[in-house]
Write an enzyme that holds these catalytic residues in place. Structure first.
Site, PDB file in Angstrom:
ATOM      1  N   TYR A 186      12.812 -16.508  38.657  1.00 41.95           N
ATOM      2  CA  TYR A 186      11.929 -15.430  38.203  1.00 41.95           C
ATOM      3  C   TYR A 186      10.506 -15.974  38.146  1.00 41.95           C
ATOM      4  CZ  TYR A 186       9.526 -12.110  35.211  1.00 41.95           C
ATOM      5  OH  TYR A 186       8.619 -11.197  34.723  1.00 41.95           O
ATOM      6  N   GLU A 189       4.985  -9.433  39.833  1.00 42.64           N
ATOM      7  CA  GLU A 189       6.294  -9.959  39.437  1.00 42.64           C
ATOM      8  C   GLU A 189       7.210 -10.123  40.638  1.00 42.64           C
ATOM      9  OE1 GLU A 189       9.114  -8.876  35.758  1.00 42.64           O
ATOM     10  OE2 GLU A 189       9.265  -7.421  37.377  1.00 42.64           O
TER      11      GLU A 189
END
Ligand code: GDP
Ligand code: MN
Length: 388
Positions: free
Chosen positions: A109, A197
């Site tokens: 992530y 993101e």
């Protein structure tokens, strides 16, 4: 403003951030053609909506052959995709992204965004990437590392190294990752992003670091200096009332679940009014700030948009007339009411410049309006209406 994954990946490509090969498709035929052009299997068929959690909702499928590309593309296009982020009503899928499937070794992530608390840019990274980052954040926040960057100093290689080592990367992927992080920092700051993101950022079995997913949000107040981003706007994905309100330069935000429409001038008064409505035991259906210098026409359009929302069971107008004079507000309300009719109770609290003239216009209009003597009286009256 939000954009689609395929558009975010276009920006990644422009900045040299590695992405899988692929293209957007707007029909099953196009999906089939792009799948064939990729020349390898599996092919990933991905729903393009302005919400995450698509994988779990059935909006991301891995096709092992051409027939499956067809099958998944026709299944996903037009479906109502319900994810953790869409709400129970879901979103209709109108676009797809068709990509080469990659052999995944590990899902990481990575995100970069401005941090209001520190007034810095923060990178967040985790080895626990993939579909459940929200749960990681809630249950094991220590698995998310954060690196803060002073925007006046800019990103340095030690920042990127700290992230790479925090992610337990070794060998060549460290180099790929640090180069990528610097590009993402530049993209985030160049475009006034409120969020960039990547989840998952993958390490492939053959040692490549690639952005498998891409999400970018922009600061609306900075869009005037990013005309290229405005072209990415997809009205299909936005609330139709918000789209209409933006045409009249009204600050209107739809609030799911509420049933009290609000027309207020000034964001501070609007927030205070929503608190009062909540305290009185009701819930606002929207946030509408008609602003200081609103014209009667803007007031009219704002009121019309509020009345058009079937969720609205009562309207509270709370105006402190300053630059927006009370008579002008009253004229806007009367005009809107004449055009669309008012089917729900309307409570008005109005004070300030030209208030007497404003009250006269409302009284003589023949409209059935409930006047309140002050703000808390207004909130009580509207809450009583909401409860039926
Ligand atoms: P999201 O659920 O909306 O965040 O959509 P993602 O783009 O993150 O995709 C969801 C999941 O699908 C990923 O976490 C992967 O596990 C899987 N996936 C997506 N693309 C590929 C691929 O190219 N290869 C493999 N093996 N899995 C993929
Ligand atoms: Mn994702």
């Amino acid at each position: 403003m939000k954009i689609h994954e395929f558009q975010a990946k276009e920006l990644f490509h422009k900045y040299g951030v590695p992405i899988p090969r692929g293209k957007a498709a707007f029909s099953v035929e196009e999906a089939r053609r792009i799948g064939a052009e990729l020349g390898t299997f599996p092919v990933v068929v991905k729903a393009q909506i302005h919400a995450g959690g698509r994988g779990k909702g059935g909006g991301v499928k891995l096709a092992g052959n051409a027939a499956e590309v067809d099958q998944y593309a026709s299944g996903i296009l037009g479906m109502t995709l319900v994810t953790r982020q869409t709400g129970p009503e879901g979103k209709i899928v109108k676009k797809l992204l068709i990509e080469e499937g990659l052999p995944i070794e590990k899902e990481l992530y990575l995100s970069v965004l401005p941090d209001r608390g520190t007034a810095k840019i923060v990178f967040m990274a985790s080895e626990a990437g993939g579909m459940d980052i929200e749960e990681v954040a809630a249950n094991t926040p220590e698995r998310i590392i954060k690196v803060y960057i002073d925007p006046l100093v800019g990103m340095k290689s030690f920042h990127a190294n700290e992230l790479a080592y925090g992610l337990n990367l070794t060998g060549d992927p460290v180099k790929q990752f640090t180069a990528m992080a610097a590009k993402l920092y530049k993209l985030c700051t160049d475009y006034d992003c409120s969020l960039v993101e990547i989840n998952p950022l993958v390490l492939t079995k053959d040692g490549r670091v690639i952005a498998l997913d891409a999400k970018i949000n922009f600061d609306d107040n900075a869009l005037y200096r990013h005309k290229d981003i405005l072209e990415y706007r997809d009205l299909d994905e936005e609330d139709p009332f918000e789209v209409e309100a933006s045409r009249y330069e009204l600050n209107y935000i739809k609030m799911p679940g509420g049933n009290i429409g609000n027309m207020v001038n000034g964001a501070g008064l609007a927030m205070a009014t929503m608190d009062l409505i909540a305290q009185a035991g009701a819930a606002p259906a929207n946030f509408l700030d008609v602003g200081g210098g609103a014209s009667a026409e803007q007031v009219e359009n704002g009121f019309r948009i509020i009345l058009a929302d079937p969720a609205v069971k009562g309207v509270l107008i709370n105006i402190f007339g300053g630059i927006l004079r009370c008579d002008r507000l009253a004229n806007g309300v009367v005009e809107a009411a004449k055009k669309v009719g008012i089917k729900v109770p309307v409570v008005i609290r109005m004070e300030g410049t030209n208030v007497e003239e404003g009250r006269r216009i409302l009284n003589e209009s023949g409209l059935n309006l409930i006047t309140a003597k002050d703000v808390s009286d207004a909130a009580q009256k509207i809450a009583a209406i909401a409860k039926g």
